[in-house]
Scaffold this motif. Structure first.
Motif, PDB file in Angstrom:
ATOM      1  N   GLU A   3      -1.842 -18.343  12.463  1.00  0.00           N
ATOM      2  CA  GLU A   3      -3.229 -17.921  12.681  1.00  0.00           C
ATOM      3  C   GLU A   3      -3.941 -17.660  11.353  1.00  0.00           C
ATOM      4  O   GLU A   3      -5.114 -17.985  11.200  1.00  0.00           O
ATOM      5  CB  GLU A   3      -3.285 -16.680  13.567  1.00  0.00           C
ATOM      6  N   THR A   9     -11.074 -10.718  13.662  1.00  0.00           N
ATOM      7  CA  THR A   9     -11.148 -11.691  14.753  1.00  0.00           C
ATOM      8  C   THR A   9     -12.460 -12.456  14.623  1.00  0.00           C
ATOM      9  O   THR A   9     -13.437 -11.953  14.065  1.00  0.00           O
ATOM     10  CB  THR A   9     -11.091 -11.027  16.143  1.00  0.00           C
ATOM     11  N   ARG A  47      -4.872 -21.051  10.005  1.00  0.00           N
ATOM     12  CA  ARG A  47      -6.044 -21.579  10.731  1.00  0.00           C
ATOM     13  C   ARG A  47      -7.327 -20.963  10.192  1.00  0.00           C
ATOM     14  O   ARG A  47      -8.317 -21.652   9.975  1.00  0.00           O
ATOM     15  CB  ARG A  47      -5.928 -21.226  12.221  1.00  0.00           C
ATOM     16  N   TRP A  48      -7.309 -19.646  10.026  1.00  0.00           N
ATOM     17  CA  TRP A  48      -8.494 -18.928   9.521  1.00  0.00           C
ATOM     18  C   TRP A  48      -8.842 -19.421   8.116  1.00  0.00           C
ATOM     19  O   TRP A  48      -9.981 -19.765   7.830  1.00  0.00           O
ATOM     20  CB  TRP A  48      -8.208 -17.430   9.522  1.00  0.00           C
ATOM     21  N   THR A  57     -11.057 -19.101  19.363  1.00  0.00           N
ATOM     22  CA  THR A  57     -10.859 -17.736  18.908  1.00  0.00           C
ATOM     23  C   THR A  57      -9.885 -17.755  17.738  1.00  0.00           C
ATOM     24  O   THR A  57      -8.894 -18.494  17.757  1.00  0.00           O
ATOM     25  CB  THR A  57     -10.299 -16.862  20.047  1.00  0.00           C
ATOM     26  N   PHE A  58     -10.188 -16.960  16.729  1.00  0.00           N
ATOM     27  CA  PHE A  58      -9.356 -16.878  15.533  1.00  0.00           C
ATOM     28  C   PHE A  58      -8.927 -15.437  15.313  1.00  0.00           C
ATOM     29  O   PHE A  58      -9.692 -14.508  15.527  1.00  0.00           O
ATOM     30  CB  PHE A  58     -10.138 -17.366  14.301  1.00  0.00           C
ATOM     31  N   ARG A  59      -7.676 -15.258  14.870  1.00  0.00           N
ATOM     32  CA  ARG A  59      -7.112 -13.953  14.526  1.00  0.00           C
ATOM     33  C   ARG A  59      -6.287 -14.142  13.260  1.00  0.00           C
ATOM     34  O   ARG A  59      -6.086 -15.253  12.817  1.00  0.00           O
ATOM     35  CB  ARG A  59      -6.175 -13.448  15.625  1.00  0.00           C
ATOM     36  N   ARG A  60      -5.753 -13.062  12.759  1.00  0.00           N
ATOM     37  CA  ARG A  60      -4.887 -13.149  11.578  1.00  0.00           C
ATOM     38  C   ARG A  60      -3.569 -12.441  11.884  1.00  0.00           C
ATOM     39  O   ARG A  60      -3.058 -11.671  11.091  1.00  0.00           O
ATOM     40  CB  ARG A  60      -5.613 -12.540  10.374  1.00  0.00           C
TER      41      ARG A  60
END
Length: 154
Positions: free
Chosen positions: A138, A115, A141-142, A130-133
């Motif tokens: 997502e 995260t 995006r990361w 906020t970023f997640r995988r």
């Protein structure tokens, strides 16, 4: 805080202007200062971000790091490469901090527990992302933000 500083400075100058020249005494003007452990960015810097990463698997990238651009600096592991990436995204008119649009169809794949939370200013605009995988959107995006965010292995 800047508004308070400006108002105090204006009041001091008004008082000095109204006082007779022979009796005018220097009036101290408050100056903002940084307490230990606090970060006051240079207002001339256009891009300044605070990046907090956890569970990425990249030990050096874990924790909170600061990134400033123009000039590149801060505590980020690769500030010049990160700023170059942000510059490329800006040139392509991409907004890397926008969330995945509601209703977007995303592949159901898991890229790991990493995260990241990014706050600050980019292109003169406030950032709080906020970023997640947790799915294909997502993960994409990361990946689009590497090396601002660390490369992870899911």
């Amino acid at each position: 805080m800047l508004r308070r500083l400006a108002l105090t400075a204006a009041a001091c100058f008004a008082a000095l202007a109204a006082a007779p020249a022979a009796t005018a005494l220097p009036v101290p003007v408050p100056v903002p200062f940084a307490l230990p452990g606090h970060w006051l960015p240079d207002p001339q810097l256009r891009d300044r971000l605070t990046i907090t990463v956890s569970d990425s698997g990249a030990r050096a990238a874990e924790g909170t790091h600061r990134l400033t651009c123009t000039p590149a600096g801060g505590t980020h592991a690769s500030p010049q490469q990160a700023c170059d990436r942000l510059d490329r995204l800006a040139a392509d008119k991409r907004t890397p901090f926008a969330p995945v649009p509601a209703g977007m169809m995303c592949t159901m794949q898991y890229g790991g527990p990493a995260t990241a939370h990014i706050t600050g200013i980019w292109q003169g605009k406030s950032v709080d992302a906020t970023f997640r995988r947790t799915n294909g959107c997502e993960i994409s995006r990361w990946s689009a933000l590497e090396p601002v965010l660390p490369h992870t292995v899911g």
